[in-house]
Design a protein around this motif. Sequence first.
Motif, short mmCIF file in Angstrom:
data_model
loop_
_atom_site.label_atom_id
_atom_site.label_comp_id
_atom_site.label_asym_id
_atom_site.label_seq_id
_atom_site.Cartn_x
_atom_site.Cartn_y
_atom_site.Cartn_z
N ILE A 1 0.85 -1.19 0.00
CA ILE A 1 0.00 0.00 0.00
C ILE A 1 0.88 1.24 0.00
N LEU B 1 -1.11 -4.36 2.95
CA LEU B 1 -2.46 -4.74 3.35
C LEU B 1 -2.54 -6.25 3.26
N THR C 1 -4.05 -3.41 7.84
CA THR C 1 -3.11 -2.53 7.16
C THR C 1 -1.95 -2.25 8.11
N ILE D 1 -7.76 3.13 2.45
CA ILE D 1 -6.58 2.45 1.95
C ILE D 1 -6.15 3.15 0.67
N LEU E 1 -3.94 2.64 -2.65
CA LEU E 1 -3.31 1.60 -3.46
C LEU E 1 -2.94 2.15 -4.83
#
Length: 142
Positions: free
Chosen positions: A12, A66, A75, A115, A117
């Motif tokens: 991540i 993650l 995470t 999150i 990404l």
Amino acid sequence: MNHDKKPLKLHIRFEFAYEIIYISIFIILVGLGFLFASNLLIFNWFTVFFGVLAILFIYLKYQSYLTIENDVLTTIYLHFYTKEKIQMITVSEFVFYEDSRLVEVKSSDRVIGKIYLSEKNKRKFLNYIVNHYPEIPCLFMS
């Protein structure tokens, strides 16, 4: 839940502001190491120290990931800081933002996780969710 699911592990990224701070600190460390090396023109421990710190920063950056294992989304940032542990049974939907790196994990009425990404890892994450958790809807926002 099905217990024969393969675990998922994806790298991540940081939020954009933290990414800028990380890059700035890395450049400062490399610059200080170069400064001590070029000014003294002899072996010195300051150059080694700042070089090791810069390499440590790179290592820690790539140890942010993650994982989804045993129906728990986790995470981990910088190899030691666990920001979120979310039971997949509590997730009501995932929101994927098409114009940014953000993926929101939502419960029934609130956001329980964010999150960040890369595009490639967003696709991998989406495929994993669709294949292993088809009961959780995935929304796309622009």
